[in-house]
Design a protein around this motif. Structure first.
Motif, short mmCIF file in Angstrom:
data_model
loop_
_atom_site.label_atom_id
_atom_site.label_comp_id
_atom_site.label_asym_id
_atom_site.label_seq_id
_atom_site.Cartn_x
_atom_site.Cartn_y
_atom_site.Cartn_z
N LEU A 11 0.83 -1.20 0.00
CA LEU A 11 0.00 0.00 0.00
C LEU A 11 0.87 1.25 0.00
N LYS A 12 1.95 1.24 0.77
CA LYS A 12 2.86 2.38 0.79
C LYS A 12 3.49 2.61 -0.59
N ALA A 13 3.89 1.53 -1.24
CA ALA A 13 4.50 1.64 -2.57
C ALA A 13 3.50 2.18 -3.58
N MET A 14 2.29 1.68 -3.54
CA MET A 14 1.26 2.15 -4.47
C MET A 14 0.91 3.61 -4.19
N PHE A 15 0.92 3.99 -2.94
CA PHE A 15 0.69 5.39 -2.60
C PHE A 15 1.80 6.26 -3.18
N GLN A 16 3.05 5.81 -3.05
CA GLN A 16 4.17 6.56 -3.61
C GLN A 16 4.01 6.71 -5.12
N LEU A 17 3.60 5.65 -5.81
CA LEU A 17 3.36 5.73 -7.24
C LEU A 17 2.22 6.69 -7.57
N SER A 18 1.22 6.75 -6.69
CA SER A 18 0.11 7.67 -6.94
C SER A 18 0.53 9.13 -6.76
N ILE A 19 1.45 9.38 -5.83
CA ILE A 19 1.98 10.74 -5.65
C ILE A 19 2.66 11.20 -6.94
N LEU A 20 3.35 10.27 -7.58
CA LEU A 20 4.12 10.59 -8.78
C LEU A 20 3.39 10.23 -10.07
N TYR A 21 2.09 9.96 -9.97
CA TYR A 21 1.30 9.57 -11.14
C TYR A 21 1.38 10.66 -12.20
N GLY A 22 1.66 10.24 -13.43
CA GLY A 22 1.76 11.18 -14.54
C GLY A 22 3.18 11.67 -14.79
N ASP A 23 4.11 11.33 -13.91
CA ASP A 23 5.51 11.75 -14.06
C ASP A 23 6.35 10.74 -14.84
N GLY A 24 5.73 9.71 -15.37
CA GLY A 24 6.47 8.68 -16.09
C GLY A 24 6.94 7.59 -15.16
N PRO A 25 7.75 6.67 -15.68
CA PRO A 25 8.21 5.54 -14.87
C PRO A 25 9.10 5.99 -13.70
N GLY A 53 -2.45 -6.20 -12.97
CA GLY A 53 -2.80 -5.07 -13.82
C GLY A 53 -2.90 -3.72 -13.12
N TYR A 54 -2.33 -3.60 -11.93
CA TYR A 54 -2.37 -2.33 -11.20
C TYR A 54 -1.12 -1.50 -11.43
N VAL A 55 -0.04 -2.15 -11.86
CA VAL A 55 1.24 -1.48 -12.10
C VAL A 55 1.74 -1.93 -13.46
N LYS A 56 2.41 -1.03 -14.15
CA LYS A 56 3.08 -1.43 -15.39
C LYS A 56 4.54 -1.01 -15.29
N SER A 57 5.37 -1.75 -16.03
CA SER A 57 6.80 -1.48 -15.99
C SER A 57 7.28 -1.02 -17.36
N VAL A 58 8.36 -0.23 -17.32
CA VAL A 58 9.01 0.24 -18.53
C VAL A 58 10.48 -0.10 -18.39
N ARG A 59 11.02 -0.80 -19.37
CA ARG A 59 12.42 -1.21 -19.33
C ARG A 59 13.32 -0.10 -19.88
N GLY A 60 14.59 -0.22 -19.55
CA GLY A 60 15.58 0.69 -20.11
C GLY A 60 16.13 1.67 -19.10
N ALA A 61 17.01 2.52 -19.58
CA ALA A 61 17.70 3.48 -18.70
C ALA A 61 16.72 4.45 -18.03
N GLN A 62 15.68 4.82 -18.71
CA GLN A 62 14.68 5.72 -18.14
C GLN A 62 13.46 4.95 -17.64
N GLY A 63 13.64 3.66 -17.41
CA GLY A 63 12.53 2.78 -17.03
C GLY A 63 12.19 2.86 -15.56
N GLY A 64 11.22 2.06 -15.22
CA GLY A 64 10.74 2.01 -13.85
C GLY A 64 9.31 1.50 -13.82
N TYR A 65 8.58 1.92 -12.81
CA TYR A 65 7.21 1.46 -12.63
C TYR A 65 6.27 2.64 -12.51
N MET A 66 5.03 2.41 -12.90
CA MET A 66 3.98 3.42 -12.75
C MET A 66 2.64 2.72 -12.61
N LEU A 67 1.68 3.47 -12.11
CA LEU A 67 0.34 2.92 -11.99
C LEU A 67 -0.20 2.61 -13.39
#
Length: 148
Positions: A11-25, A53-67
């Motif tokens: 829940l803490k991790a998903m909250f952190q992703l929601s804070i940064l939602y729209g900022d990319g991976p 299906g609640y999180v998606k990942s992006v690979r690569g140097a600018q990759g990471g996770y997002m909602l």
């Protein structure tokens, strides 16, 4: 009934992703650092959330996770059930599985467990990540409150 670290950290991790939602991976390391969650443990949690299906990942140097969905579409219940399984105070009322209890027709305590289960589910299903963001923004506006 007590949530394990899976549910609490998830829940803490998903909250952190929601804070940064729209900022990319967002790099997993940043999420772990901001929420004080061990990196390797967070990887396991995010894998389960991605699979559902609640999180998606992006690979690569600018990759990471997002909602994968907007914060208003993901509930606390979604996250907890993904990581913890069904929410119930007793085995006999998980998903209304009546085969577990041979005394289901005359068990008074089962009625209590069902009410507790239903109440908890109603609460966690009524709170979205957006609701948590709104609460965070309200709290962050207070001078004596320091989060992150």
């Amino acid at each position: 009934m007590k949530l394990s670290t899976k549910g609490r950290y998830g829940l803490k991790a998903m909250f952190q992703l929601s804070i940064l939602y729209g900022d990319g991976p967002i790099p997993l390391k940043l999420i772990a650092e901001k929420q004080n969650i061990p990196d390797q443990y967070l990887e396991q949690l995010v894998a389960a959330l991605r699979k559902e299906g609640y999180v998606k990942s992006v690979r690569g140097a600018q990759g990471g996770y997002m909602l994968a969905l907007p914060p208003e579409k993901i509930t606390v219940g979604d996250i907890i059930r993904t990581l913890e399984g069904p929410v119930a105070p007793s085995e006999c009322v998980i998903d209304d599985d009546t085969s577990v209890c041979t005394r289901k027709d005359c068990c008074v305590t089962r009625v209590v467990w069902e009410k507790i289960r239903d109440s908890i589910n109603n609460v966690v299903d009524s709170i979205t990540l957006q609701d948590m963001l709104n609460d965070y923004n309200s709290l962050a506006n207070k001078d004596d409150y320091n989060i992150f």
